[in-house]
Design an enzyme around this catalytic site. Structure first.
Site, PDB file in Angstrom:
ATOM      1  N   ARG A   1      10.174   3.759  -2.078  1.00 29.46           N
ATOM      2  CA  ARG A   1       8.673   3.973  -1.735  1.00 29.46           C
ATOM      3  C   ARG A   1       8.711   4.889  -0.272  1.00 29.46           C
ATOM      4  NH1 ARG A   1       9.346   1.814   2.590  1.00 29.46           N
ATOM      5  NH2 ARG A   1       7.183   1.901   2.905  1.00 29.46           N
ATOM      6  N   GLY A   2       7.558   4.888   0.134  1.00 27.30           N
ATOM      7  CA  GLY A   2       7.429   5.718   1.388  1.00 27.30           C
ATOM      8  C   GLY A   2       7.336   7.349   1.167  1.00 27.30           C
TER       9      GLY A   2
ATOM     10  N   ARG B   1       3.693   8.611  -8.973  1.00 29.43           N
ATOM     11  CA  ARG B   1       2.626   8.011  -7.834  1.00 29.43           C
ATOM     12  C   ARG B   1       1.828   9.224  -7.328  1.00 29.43           C
ATOM     13  NH1 ARG B   1       4.613   4.204  -3.365  1.00 29.43           N
ATOM     14  NH2 ARG B   1       2.562   3.557  -3.478  1.00 29.43           N
TER      15      ARG B   1
ATOM     16  N   GLN C   1       4.953  -4.413   3.015  1.00 32.29           N
ATOM     17  CA  GLN C   1       5.990  -3.637   3.428  1.00 32.29           C
ATOM     18  C   GLN C   1       6.188  -3.956   5.166  1.00 32.29           C
ATOM     19  OE1 GLN C   1       3.163  -2.683   1.653  1.00 32.29           O
ATOM     20  NE2 GLN C   1       3.864  -0.868   0.225  1.00 32.29           N
TER      21      GLN C   1
ATOM     22  N   ASP D   1       0.857   9.413   3.948  1.00 33.32           N
ATOM     23  CA  ASP D   1       1.196  10.004   2.668  1.00 33.32           C
ATOM     24  C   ASP D   1       0.518  11.315   2.256  1.00 33.32           C
ATOM     25  OD1 ASP D   1       0.904   6.392   2.752  1.00 33.32           O
ATOM     26  OD2 ASP D   1       2.535   6.972   1.259  1.00 33.32           O
TER      27      ASP D   1
ATOM     28  N   ASN E   1      -3.168   6.852   4.416  1.00 30.59           N
ATOM     29  CA  ASN E   1      -1.910   5.942   4.775  1.00 30.59           C
ATOM     30  C   ASN E   1      -2.113   4.654   3.966  1.00 30.59           C
ATOM     31  OD1 ASN E   1       0.846   5.516   5.751  1.00 30.59           O
ATOM     32  ND2 ASN E   1      -0.161   4.158   7.278  1.00 30.59           N
ATOM     33  N   LYS E   2      -1.269   3.723   4.046  1.00 30.27           N
ATOM     34  CA  LYS E   2      -1.372   2.725   3.519  1.00 30.27           C
ATOM     35  C   LYS E   2      -2.901   1.742   3.661  1.00 30.27           C
ATOM     36  CE  LYS E   2       0.919   1.226   1.139  1.00 30.27           C
ATOM     37  NZ  LYS E   2       0.979   1.257  -0.582  1.00 30.27           N
TER      38      LYS E   2
HETATM   39  O1  MRU Z   1       3.021   2.437  -0.975  1.00 36.07           O
HETATM   40  P1  MRU Z   1       4.171   2.786  -0.213  1.00 36.07           P
HETATM   41  O2  MRU Z   1       5.165   1.630   0.278  1.00 36.07           O
HETATM   42  O3  MRU Z   1       4.877   3.990  -0.887  1.00 36.07           O
HETATM   43  O4  MRU Z   1       3.392   3.330   1.182  1.00 36.07           O
HETATM   44  C1  MRU Z   1       3.932   3.768   2.331  1.00 36.07           C
HETATM   45  C2  MRU Z   1       3.037   4.040   3.405  1.00 36.07           C
HETATM   46  O5  MRU Z   1       1.827   4.014   3.211  1.00 36.07           O
HETATM   47  C3  MRU Z   1       3.874   4.629   4.581  1.00 36.07           C
HETATM   48  O6  MRU Z   1       3.115   4.432   5.706  1.00 36.07           O
HETATM   49  C4  MRU Z   1       3.898   6.165   4.285  1.00 36.07           C
HETATM   50  O7  MRU Z   1       4.240   6.707   3.258  1.00 36.07           O
HETATM   51  C5  MRU Z   1       4.460   6.838   5.480  1.00 36.07           C
HETATM   52  S1  MRU Z   1       6.189   6.755   5.121  1.00 36.07           S
HETATM   53  C6  MRU Z   1       7.154   7.557   6.349  1.00 36.07           C
END
Ligand code: MRU
Length: 363
Positions: free
Chosen positions: A53-54, A90, A201, A242, A252-253
């Site tokens: 993920r990320g 995703r 996370q 993201d 972002n998250k």
């Molecule tokens: O749902 P995830 O764990 O994929 O989300 C990750 C995030 O929101 C990170 O902050 C984002 O991808 C930046 S990663 C360098």
């Protein structure tokens, strides 16, 4: 970056030059295990199930997923099917579409029979470029950290949300790369780690990373940041992204927006760190135009962790019958973002700022 003193990346090619190894992030921080991806479907499942993920790592896994598909069948139609299936895993991170578009364009331009080699070479290039971009983001972001540290003349407190470290990329990370670089340059700092419900996370991955690199940190419940800011205990916020629009809106998250609001109210600088592959030049208004991934309600109603005996177990938090909703991301409008850090440097979160940094790419 390091786990128990040993250097790792999140994804690498097997000695057979075909299959792909990834760290299984669903088991961290309690178990370090890797998974071997043998075909495009397995790569797609690894992304959808958040074994990886990320945003940047999702993009690189998608690229290797397409290479695995080409290794199985290099016909245009098969490549098109794999592209669509990987893209659907995703929906929010820009990096996935960016990587898949780049892979498909290069691969279909090559003659059949040569496509497999071309696909693996391109996927590996994307992975290496991600490492280089993140290292540069680290350098540019560390300059900001050093300036603030010099001004304050004491240990710096930095707040981050979710995991935008090396586990979210191939190596280094985005939001955490400046922290790693600053610490290696001798800056005295401490990181507030938002736990980041519902998948935690921050608590599981960011804390694990910072521990591995020996960076002082404290995990906090998601709702703590605003309170800490009111008491002068946060000097700077850095998050990843993201998808960032051409106007500088930062997706972002989930929960990032609330931190940005609190930061603005308390005069705390709020930076987003991201590689170019995260910028979606096609859109301007992030709130209106970025598709927000809806994940399973079970991630909200249940939580998993290590039981006393060592087994990883899942427990239910909510009463039977209570519905839950799980929006995975939110959008922080550009006006709340102090600056955007990319591999090219730092700019204001605005169309003008991004245009100045990207005269060749900006619309
Ligand atoms: O749902 P995830 O764990 O994929 O989300 C990750 C995030 O929101 C990170 O902050 C984002 O991808 C930046 S990663 C360098």
């Amino acid at each position: 970056m390091r786990i128990d003193g040993r250097d790792y990346r999140t994804i690498w090619l097997d000695d057979d030059g075909r299959r792909v190894h990834v760290i299984d992030q669903t088991l961290l921080p309690h178990r370090l295990e890797t998974r071997l991806l043998s075909n495009a479907a397995e790569a797609g499942r690894a992304i959808a199930d958040m074994i990886v993920r990320g945003a940047p790592l999702i993009g690189v896994t998608g690229a290797y997923g397409l290479a695995l598909a080409v290794a199985d069948n290099d016909a245009d139609t098969a490549i098109g099917v794999a592209y669509a299936e990987l893209l659907a895993t995703r929906p929010t991170a820009s990096n996935l579409r960016w990587a898949l578009d780049r892979m498909r364009a290069v691969v279909v331009a090559a003659p059949r029979g040569e496509r497999r080699a071309v696909a693996y070479a391109e996927a590996s290039r994307i992975a290496e470029e991600d490492v280089a971009a993140c290292a540069l983001i680290g350098d540019h972001g560390a300059t900001i950290i050093k300036e603030i540290a010099a001004r304050k003349g004491r240990r710096l407190n930095i707040l981050t949300h979710c995991n935008a470290g090396w586990l979210a990329t191939v190596d280094w990370g985005t939001a955490l790369a400046p922290i790693y670089k600053a610490v290696r340059a001798g800056v005295d700092l401490h990181v507030w780690v938002d736990e980041t419900r519902p998948r935690n996370q921050g608590a599981s991955l960011t804390a694990f990373e910072l521990l591995g690199e020996g960076v002082p940190h404290t995990v906090i419940a998601d709702n703590t940041g605003g309170h800490l800011m009111q008491h002068g205990l946060v000097d700077l916020c850095i998050v990843g992204s993201d998808r960032t629009t051409r106007a500088g809106d930062v997706c972002n998250k989930i929960g990032t927006y609330l931190k940005a609001l609190a930061a603005r109210d308390n005069g705390v600088p709020f930076y987003a760190a991201l590689p170019t592959s995260t910028i979606d030049w096609r859109i301007s208004d992030g709130v209106k135009d970025i598709p927000i991934e809806q994940r399973s309600a079970r991630e909200v109603t249940h939580i998993s962790g290590r039981a006393a005996g060592g087994a990883i177990v899942e427990v239910q938090l909510t009463p039977d019958g209570s519905p839950a909703r799980n929006d995975a991301f939110d959008v922080t409008p550009a006006r709340l973002v102090t600056g955007i850090v990319t591999e090219r440097g730092v700019c204001t979160a605005s169309a003008e700022g991004l245009r100045a940094l990207y005269p060749d790419l900006a619309l």
